[in-house]
Design a protein around this motif. Structure first.
Motif, PDB file in Angstrom:
ATOM      1  N   GLN A  46     -13.959 165.914  -1.557  1.00  0.00           N
ATOM      2  CA  GLN A  46     -15.382 166.259  -1.538  1.00  0.00           C
ATOM      3  C   GLN A  46     -15.903 166.430  -2.979  1.00  0.00           C
ATOM      4  N   GLU A  49     -16.526 163.097  -4.375  1.00  0.00           N
ATOM      5  CA  GLU A  49     -17.766 162.520  -3.827  1.00  0.00           C
ATOM      6  C   GLU A  49     -18.980 163.031  -4.588  1.00  0.00           C
ATOM      7  N   THR A 125     -29.432 159.347   3.957  1.00  0.00           N
ATOM      8  CA  THR A 125     -28.399 158.981   4.936  1.00  0.00           C
ATOM      9  C   THR A 125     -27.103 159.719   4.641  1.00  0.00           C
ATOM     10  N   GLU A 126     -26.747 159.796   3.366  1.00  0.00           N
ATOM     11  CA  GLU A 126     -25.515 160.472   2.951  1.00  0.00           C
ATOM     12  C   GLU A 126     -25.531 161.948   3.358  1.00  0.00           C
ATOM     13  N   GLN A 127     -26.709 162.570   3.246  1.00  0.00           N
ATOM     14  CA  GLN A 127     -26.784 164.001   3.583  1.00  0.00           C
ATOM     15  C   GLN A 127     -26.528 164.254   5.067  1.00  0.00           C
ATOM     16  N   GLU A 129     -24.368 162.686   6.835  1.00  0.00           N
ATOM     17  CA  GLU A 129     -22.908 162.666   6.896  1.00  0.00           C
ATOM     18  C   GLU A 129     -22.307 163.950   6.300  1.00  0.00           C
ATOM     19  N   GLU A 130     -22.861 164.373   5.181  1.00  0.00           N
ATOM     20  CA  GLU A 130     -22.339 165.565   4.498  1.00  0.00           C
ATOM     21  C   GLU A 130     -22.449 166.800   5.402  1.00  0.00           C
ATOM     22  N   LYS A 132     -22.793 166.785   8.673  1.00  0.00           N
ATOM     23  CA  LYS A 132     -21.964 166.579   9.871  1.00  0.00           C
ATOM     24  C   LYS A 132     -20.496 166.938   9.587  1.00  0.00           C
ATOM     25  N   ASN A 133     -19.971 166.485   8.438  1.00  0.00           N
ATOM     26  CA  ASN A 133     -18.566 166.755   8.103  1.00  0.00           C
ATOM     27  C   ASN A 133     -18.266 168.254   8.086  1.00  0.00           C
ATOM     28  N   ASP A 136     -18.582 169.684  11.694  1.00  0.00           N
ATOM     29  CA  ASP A 136     -17.428 169.313  12.537  1.00  0.00           C
ATOM     30  C   ASP A 136     -16.243 170.250  12.265  1.00  0.00           C
ATOM     31  N   GLU A 167     -13.264 155.427   0.921  1.00  0.00           N
ATOM     32  CA  GLU A 167     -14.328 155.789   1.873  1.00  0.00           C
ATOM     33  C   GLU A 167     -15.736 155.669   1.287  1.00  0.00           C
TER      34      GLU A 167
END
Ligand code: FEO
Length: 171
Positions: A46, A49, A125-127, A129-130, A132-133, A136, A167
């Protein structure tokens, strides 16, 4: 016209991305300290990233003939109450970063700066995913609790996160 105001805001975002990197590296250090190397590995990726995000803004400013101005990075926290607390903090932080990206997008729209809008669409869009990760991980941690075999199994799963190069979406 690439306005000073927009350049300043992008420089602020570069700083926010470097702070994010620093925050996740601090979380990795804490997770190593409590003997969860898989979670620590996940946080270290992370961290990578976030460096990628910072440099994506950096390169964009350079490409547009803007001026990159690097500022001091605040010290992150050094300890959390539990693994779940780490990920709750990560989610809160990502929600904050999302708000910063949205404000930047609003500014780019007000200024009619189409290239910056296009760049920021990638980050919007990336946010998703960020957030969500982090969410989760929180949901799983709530099911298994902070101790016991479930946590060790999840630690092994987190250790399987592939390195950044494998990734990263196409820049
Ligand atoms: Fe750079 Fe985690 O957003």
């Amino acid at each position: 016209m690439f306005s000073e105001k927009l350049q300043n805001a992008i420089n602020e975002q570069i700083n926010a991305e470097f702070y994010s990197a620093y925050l996740y590296l601090a979380m990795a250090a804490y997770l190593e300290d409590i003997n969860l190397p898989g979670f620590a590995h996940w946080m270290r990726i992370q961290y990578e990233e976030e460096l990628f995000h910072a440099l994506k803004f950096f390169d964009y400013l350079v490409d547009r003939g803007g001026r990159v101005v690097l500022k001091g990075i605040d010290a992150p926290p050094t300890a959390w109450d539990s693994v779940q607390h780490v990920f709750e903090n990560a989610l809160e932080h990502e929600q904050y970063v999302t708000s910063l990206i949205n404000q930047l997008y609003q500014l780019a729209k007000e200024e009619g700066d189409y290239p910056t809008e296009v760049l920021l669409q990638w980050f919007i869009t990336e946010q998703v995913e960020e957030e969500k990760n982090a969410d989760d991980a929180i949901q799983q941690l709530r099911m298994i609790g902070d101790f016991g075999p479930g946590l060790l199994a999840m630690d092994r799963e987190m250790a399987a996160r592939p390195p950044m190069s494998a990734e990263a979406p196409a820049a």
